[in-house]
Design a protein around this motif. Sequence first.
Motif, short mmCIF file in Angstrom:
data_model
loop_
_atom_site.label_atom_id
_atom_site.label_comp_id
_atom_site.label_asym_id
_atom_site.label_seq_id
_atom_site.Cartn_x
_atom_site.Cartn_y
_atom_site.Cartn_z
N LEU A 134 0.83 -1.20 0.00
CA LEU A 134 0.00 0.00 0.00
C LEU A 134 0.87 1.25 0.00
O LEU A 134 0.57 2.22 -0.71
CB LEU A 134 -0.93 0.01 1.21
CG LEU A 134 -1.88 1.20 1.31
CD1 LEU A 134 -2.85 1.21 0.13
CD2 LEU A 134 -2.64 1.16 2.62
N GLY A 135 1.95 1.23 0.75
CA GLY A 135 2.87 2.37 0.77
C GLY A 135 3.51 2.60 -0.59
O GLY A 135 3.62 3.75 -1.04
N ILE A 179 1.48 9.33 -5.90
CA ILE A 179 1.90 10.71 -5.64
C ILE A 179 2.89 11.18 -6.71
O ILE A 179 2.76 12.28 -7.27
CB ILE A 179 2.49 10.84 -4.23
CG1 ILE A 179 1.38 10.70 -3.18
CG2 ILE A 179 3.23 12.16 -4.05
CD1 ILE A 179 1.89 10.54 -1.77
N ALA A 188 0.92 4.07 -2.89
CA ALA A 188 0.67 5.47 -2.55
C ALA A 188 1.80 6.37 -3.04
O ALA A 188 1.54 7.43 -3.63
CB ALA A 188 0.50 5.62 -1.04
#
Length: 84
Positions: A11-12, A19, A15
């Motif tokens: 998930l990191g 970005i 993300a």
Amino acid sequence: MATGTDQVVGLGLVAISLIIFTYYTAWVILLPFIDSQHVIHKYFLPRAYAVIIPLVVGLLLLLFVGLFITYVMLKNQRVTKKAQ
């Protein structure tokens, strides 16, 4: 099955990728249509870096892939020589 830690790391990474993609898209596609005196321009690097940064990252990626392939081939060559 992925563990909780794997899911958090995944998930990191998603993300961070989202970005970076959003920032780069705004920088390259939207920013040229905004007046150069607008305050939003201070949050972005000069447009020359929009070409230089991906080029350098791509070249480094190719370098590391080439080094990895070379390492694996040399390691396999040593193993096959020991087996004979």
